[in-house]
Design a protein around this motif. Sequence first.
Motif, mmCIF file in Angstrom:
data_model
loop_
_atom_site.group_PDB
_atom_site.id
_atom_site.type_symbol
_atom_site.label_atom_id
_atom_site.label_comp_id
_atom_site.label_asym_id
_atom_site.label_seq_id
_atom_site.Cartn_x
_atom_site.Cartn_y
_atom_site.Cartn_z
ATOM 1 N N VAL A 1 0.839 -1.202 0.000
ATOM 2 C CA VAL A 1 0.000 0.000 0.000
ATOM 3 C C VAL A 1 0.875 1.254 0.000
ATOM 4 O O VAL A 1 1.782 1.389 0.815
ATOM 5 C CB VAL A 1 -0.939 0.035 1.228
ATOM 6 C CG1 VAL A 1 -1.800 1.293 1.209
ATOM 7 C CG2 VAL A 1 -1.812 -1.206 1.272
ATOM 8 N N LEU A 2 0.579 2.150 -0.923
ATOM 9 C CA LEU A 2 1.216 3.465 -0.966
ATOM 10 C C LEU A 2 0.152 4.511 -0.676
ATOM 11 O O LEU A 2 -0.876 4.555 -1.363
ATOM 12 C CB LEU A 2 1.826 3.724 -2.352
ATOM 13 C CG LEU A 2 2.319 5.157 -2.606
ATOM 14 C CD1 LEU A 2 3.543 5.469 -1.754
ATOM 15 C CD2 LEU A 2 2.628 5.356 -4.087
ATOM 16 N N PHE A 3 0.380 5.326 0.333
ATOM 17 C CA PHE A 3 -0.499 6.456 0.607
ATOM 18 C C PHE A 3 0.103 7.644 -0.128
ATOM 19 O O PHE A 3 1.156 8.161 0.267
ATOM 20 C CB PHE A 3 -0.626 6.702 2.111
ATOM 21 C CG PHE A 3 -1.504 5.676 2.786
ATOM 22 C CD1 PHE A 3 -2.860 5.904 2.943
ATOM 23 C CD2 PHE A 3 -0.977 4.473 3.223
ATOM 24 C CE1 PHE A 3 -3.671 4.959 3.542
ATOM 25 C CE2 PHE A 3 -1.775 3.517 3.826
ATOM 26 C CZ PHE A 3 -3.129 3.755 3.981
ATOM 27 N N ALA A 4 -0.537 8.046 -1.216
ATOM 28 C CA ALA A 4 0.013 9.076 -2.097
ATOM 29 C C ALA A 4 0.016 10.432 -1.415
ATOM 30 O O ALA A 4 -0.914 10.789 -0.688
ATOM 31 C CB ALA A 4 -0.800 9.147 -3.391
ATOM 32 N N GLY B 1 -2.679 20.588 9.064
ATOM 33 C CA GLY B 1 -3.700 19.582 8.839
ATOM 34 C C GLY B 1 -3.625 18.852 7.514
ATOM 35 O O GLY B 1 -4.429 17.985 7.259
ATOM 36 N N GLU B 2 -2.694 19.202 6.653
ATOM 37 C CA GLU B 2 -2.604 18.489 5.375
ATOM 38 C C GLU B 2 -1.148 18.342 4.984
ATOM 39 O O GLU B 2 -0.438 19.323 4.839
ATOM 40 C CB GLU B 2 -3.356 19.257 4.280
ATOM 41 C CG GLU B 2 -3.315 18.543 2.946
ATOM 42 C CD GLU B 2 -4.014 19.303 1.842
ATOM 43 O OE1 GLU B 2 -4.335 18.668 0.836
ATOM 44 O OE2 GLU B 2 -4.216 20.509 1.977
ATOM 45 N N ALA B 3 -0.711 17.108 4.853
ATOM 46 C CA ALA B 3 0.658 16.843 4.410
ATOM 47 C C ALA B 3 0.618 16.713 2.894
ATOM 48 O O ALA B 3 0.050 15.762 2.367
ATOM 49 C CB ALA B 3 1.182 15.570 5.045
ATOM 50 N N HIS B 4 1.167 17.685 2.202
ATOM 51 C CA HIS B 4 1.172 17.636 0.747
ATOM 52 C C HIS B 4 2.468 18.209 0.213
ATOM 53 O O HIS B 4 3.153 18.958 0.884
ATOM 54 C CB HIS B 4 -0.022 18.396 0.164
ATOM 55 C CG HIS B 4 -0.015 19.866 0.477
ATOM 56 N ND1 HIS B 4 -0.673 20.391 1.554
ATOM 57 C CD2 HIS B 4 0.583 20.914 -0.147
ATOM 58 C CE1 HIS B 4 -0.488 21.706 1.584
ATOM 59 N NE2 HIS B 4 0.270 22.046 0.568
ATOM 60 N N TYR C 1 -4.109 20.530 -8.303
ATOM 61 C CA TYR C 1 -3.822 19.334 -7.515
ATOM 62 C C TYR C 1 -3.351 18.245 -8.460
ATOM 63 O O TYR C 1 -3.816 18.153 -9.598
ATOM 64 C CB TYR C 1 -5.084 18.818 -6.807
ATOM 65 C CG TYR C 1 -5.668 19.748 -5.783
ATOM 66 C CD1 TYR C 1 -5.393 19.573 -4.431
ATOM 67 C CD2 TYR C 1 -6.522 20.779 -6.153
ATOM 68 C CE1 TYR C 1 -5.949 20.413 -3.478
ATOM 69 C CE2 TYR C 1 -7.079 21.633 -5.207
ATOM 70 C CZ TYR C 1 -6.791 21.440 -3.872
ATOM 71 O OH TYR C 1 -7.342 22.269 -2.937
ATOM 72 N N ALA C 2 -2.461 17.376 -7.993
ATOM 73 C CA ALA C 2 -1.994 16.268 -8.832
ATOM 74 C C ALA C 2 -1.498 15.122 -7.968
ATOM 75 O O ALA C 2 -1.110 15.311 -6.813
ATOM 76 C CB ALA C 2 -0.865 16.744 -9.747
ATOM 77 N N LEU C 3 -1.512 13.937 -8.567
ATOM 78 C CA LEU C 3 -0.843 12.773 -8.000
ATOM 79 C C LEU C 3 0.448 12.598 -8.771
ATOM 80 O O LEU C 3 0.458 12.696 -10.004
ATOM 81 C CB LEU C 3 -1.720 11.527 -8.131
ATOM 82 C CG LEU C 3 -3.089 11.594 -7.454
ATOM 83 C CD1 LEU C 3 -3.821 10.262 -7.625
ATOM 84 C CD2 LEU C 3 -2.977 11.975 -5.983
ATOM 85 N N LEU D 1 -1.342 -1.198 -4.374
ATOM 86 C CA LEU D 1 -2.561 -0.441 -4.112
ATOM 87 C C LEU D 1 -2.157 0.955 -3.651
ATOM 88 O O LEU D 1 -1.270 1.090 -2.813
ATOM 89 C CB LEU D 1 -3.399 -1.144 -3.040
ATOM 90 C CG LEU D 1 -4.759 -0.543 -2.727
ATOM 91 C CD1 LEU D 1 -5.769 -1.639 -2.391
ATOM 92 C CD2 LEU D 1 -4.696 0.465 -1.589
ATOM 93 N N VAL D 2 -2.797 1.964 -4.209
ATOM 94 C CA VAL D 2 -2.518 3.351 -3.849
ATOM 95 C C VAL D 2 -3.771 3.975 -3.267
ATOM 96 O O VAL D 2 -4.866 3.834 -3.832
ATOM 97 C CB VAL D 2 -2.057 4.172 -5.076
ATOM 98 C CG1 VAL D 2 -1.914 5.651 -4.712
ATOM 99 C CG2 VAL D 2 -0.749 3.633 -5.632
ATOM 100 N N VAL D 3 -3.633 4.657 -2.131
ATOM 101 C CA VAL D 3 -4.718 5.406 -1.515
ATOM 102 C C VAL D 3 -4.402 6.880 -1.698
ATOM 103 O O VAL D 3 -3.298 7.332 -1.365
ATOM 104 C CB VAL D 3 -4.847 5.087 -0.009
ATOM 105 C CG1 VAL D 3 -5.989 5.881 0.616
ATOM 106 C CG2 VAL D 3 -5.035 3.592 0.215
ATOM 107 N N ALA D 4 -5.359 7.641 -2.245
ATOM 108 C CA ALA D 4 -5.120 9.058 -2.506
ATOM 109 C C ALA D 4 -6.355 9.880 -2.190
ATOM 110 O O ALA D 4 -7.487 9.432 -2.405
ATOM 111 C CB ALA D 4 -4.718 9.271 -3.969
ATOM 112 N N ASN D 5 -6.121 11.086 -1.705
ATOM 113 C CA ASN D 5 -7.169 12.069 -1.502
ATOM 114 C C ASN D 5 -7.425 12.715 -2.858
ATOM 115 O O ASN D 5 -6.526 13.309 -3.446
ATOM 116 C CB ASN D 5 -6.696 13.102 -0.467
ATOM 117 C CG ASN D 5 -7.764 14.122 -0.124
ATOM 118 O OD1 ASN D 5 -8.681 14.377 -0.882
ATOM 119 N ND2 ASN D 5 -7.616 14.733 1.036
#
Length: 194
Positions: A39-42, A53-56, A84-86, A99-103
């Motif tokens: 799992v990668l949390f993008a 409150g947001e790590a980006h 915004y981009a991944l 598997l990638v999890v992204a906001n």
Amino acid sequence: MSGARIGPGTLVLVVGPSGAGKDTLIGLARARLSGEKRVLFARRLVTRAPGAGEAHGTLSEAAFEAECAAGRFPLSWRAHGLGYALGPEVATHLGDGGLVVANGSRASLPQARARFARMKVVLVTAPLELRAARLAQRGRESAPEIAERLSHAPQAEVAPDLVIENVGSPQVGGEALRAFIAAELAHAPARAQD
């Protein structure tokens, strides 16, 4: 990115209105799955300075436009006057069968559905009053900017695979997201060992 659909791994795109608590639930699920290499949390890239409150990751408007024009982002969108981009690591991880999890954004779902071979959508919701309080608490925007965010409500043109009403303890919603991710992993084809 080329025109081929990105995969064979699964993208879990977490969407919902501002203030619903997407980042909080993603953070809780990340902590509970910290040892899971599949799992990668993008980390989203945003044309905004880092904030509470947001790590980006951040990038300038010029860099965002140049990267979009060069096709380097597997997914990009605009909302609230920001880009915004991944990043490319998302395509790499999915290409390896992970598997990638992204906001993400509800408005980007049709584009995402066309770009990714396998995508699941998690919709996080909360009542308007609670979202307004959360947006005010994070302190990133003025009252008029918060009002504008709250009025922005694109419809999700792709039906969600899971809906989390994030009104109680965040741990409950975080666990629901973790369980959903774990179930997706259980159905994923085996990856080659690292």
